[in-house]
Write an enzyme that holds these catalytic residues in place. Structure first.
Site, PDB file in Angstrom:
ATOM      1  N   ASN A  13       0.866  -1.183   0.000  1.00  0.00           N
ATOM      2  CA  ASN A  13       0.000   0.000   0.000  1.00  0.00           C
ATOM      3  C   ASN A  13       0.899   1.228   0.000  1.00  0.00           C
ATOM      4  OD1 ASN A  13      -1.822   2.036   0.488  1.00  0.00           O
ATOM      5  ND2 ASN A  13      -2.256   1.426   2.604  1.00  0.00           N
ATOM      6  N   GLU A 171      -5.497  -5.384  10.503  1.00  0.00           N
ATOM      7  CA  GLU A 171      -4.502  -4.336  10.723  1.00  0.00           C
ATOM      8  C   GLU A 171      -4.790  -3.611  12.032  1.00  0.00           C
ATOM      9  OE1 GLU A 171      -2.503  -3.084   6.864  1.00  0.00           O
ATOM     10  OE2 GLU A 171      -4.232  -1.793   7.122  1.00  0.00           O
TER      11      GLU A 171
HETATM   12  C1  PEP Z   1      -0.837  -0.046   6.057  1.00  0.00           C
HETATM   13  O1  PEP Z   1      -0.863   1.116   5.742  1.00  0.00           O
HETATM   14  O2  PEP Z   1      -1.746  -0.803   5.686  1.00  0.00           O
HETATM   15  C2  PEP Z   1       0.269  -0.512   6.867  1.00  0.00           C
HETATM   16  C3  PEP Z   1       0.216  -1.730   7.378  1.00  0.00           C
HETATM   17  O3  PEP Z   1       1.311   0.360   7.059  1.00  0.00           O
HETATM   18  P1  PEP Z   1       2.750   0.024   7.731  1.00  0.00           P
HETATM   19  O4  PEP Z   1       3.236  -1.243   7.099  1.00  0.00           O
HETATM   20  O5  PEP Z   1       3.594   1.197   7.373  1.00  0.00           O
HETATM   21  O6  PEP Z   1       2.517  -0.143   9.183  1.00  0.00           O
END
Ligand code: PEP
Length: 257
Positions: A13, A171
């Site tokens: 992402n 997440e």
């Molecule tokens: C995300 O934006 O979905 C994410 C997991 O970001 P990061 O890997 O930077 O924590």
């Protein structure tokens, strides 16, 4: 539940980063690193304006392209928005929905995620539906309630075929961009719970096939222990997906043993 039938999926992402020229260069390097491996699936989610450049580089390759959001209507007076059909026409196969940054900063609700989910399927895109608790919710021991509400709401109008074409991303909000990664045990608990919800809402076969990704500060050096968990099928990666070396390091270290 056997995990080895689900092909690991690693989705980058890129958020609001990489102009088209940079995005094309990173996509090209990722493609070169992935080669013709078919034991993993890689998906890159550029910002809208960089989608055409990335699609051009990845055309005919096993690396797929995702939008970072889509509107629920298929046309209309919605200044600044993009339809699922537009993403599909531009060459996307996936779209990220309900990311916590959209919930936090852009008024995304469980209900709008449900509408966008329907739009994605209408257009033939596979949604990557994000769920996850805040730190306050975890500390109040509400993690499982929160992710249950988010998942079941998003899928409340879904049929079985749509569920099978959906990817889920757990997440925890407190782990996104913070450098704090959930422990493998914390992540596994949430993933196993989400898979059980899929079995209850649909059936065991759906639950066994749908990929559930972990997201939150995934790096090349922490992916292996996450992937060793039976219900973790890959990762949604923010910061570490911006550079091809780190994204490829995650893909490499995240291989199933
Ligand atoms: C995300 O934006 O979905 C994410 C997991 O970001 P990061 O890997 O930077 O924590």
């Amino acid at each position: 539940m056997a995990s080895n039938k689900r092909k690991p999926l690693f989705a980058g992402n890129w958020k609001m980063n990489h102009v088209p020229r940079e995005a094309a260069a990173v996509a090209g390097a990722v493609l070169a690193g992935i080669g013709d491996r078919d034991d993993v699936q890689a998906v890159l989610a550029p910002t809208f304006v960089s989608i055409p450049a990335v699609v051009e580089v990845l055309r005919g390759s096993p690396v797929s392209v995702a939008g970072q959001n889509c509107h629920w209507e298929s046309s209309g007076a919605f200044t600044g928005e993009v339809t699922a059909e537009m993403l599909k026409a531009a060459g996307c196969s996936h779209v990220i929905l309900g990311h916590s940054e959209r919930r936090q900063f852009f008024g995304e609700t469980d209900e709008t995620v449900k509408w966008r989910f329907a739009a994605a399927h209408r257009a033939g895109l596979s949604p990557i539906v994000c769920v996850g608790e805040t730190l306050a919710e975890r500390e109040a021991r509400r993690t499982l309630d929160v992710i249950e509400r988010q998942l079941l709401f998003a899928l409340s109008a879904a049929n079985r075929e749509q569920a099978l074409r959906t990817v889920i991303a757990y997440e925890p909000v407190w782990a996104i961009g913070t450098g704090k990664v959930a422990t493998p045990g914390q992540a596994q608990e949430a993933h196993a719970f989400l898979r059980k919800l899929l079995a209850n809402r649909f059936d065991e076969a759906v639950a066994a096939q749908v990929r559930i990704l972990y997201g939150g500060s995934v790096k090349p050096d922490n992916i292996a222990e996450l992937m060793a968990q039976p219900d973790i099928d890959g990762a949604l990666i923010g910061g570490a997906s911006l550079k091809p070396e780190s994204f490829l390091g995650i893909v490499q270290n995240g291989r199933r043993a």
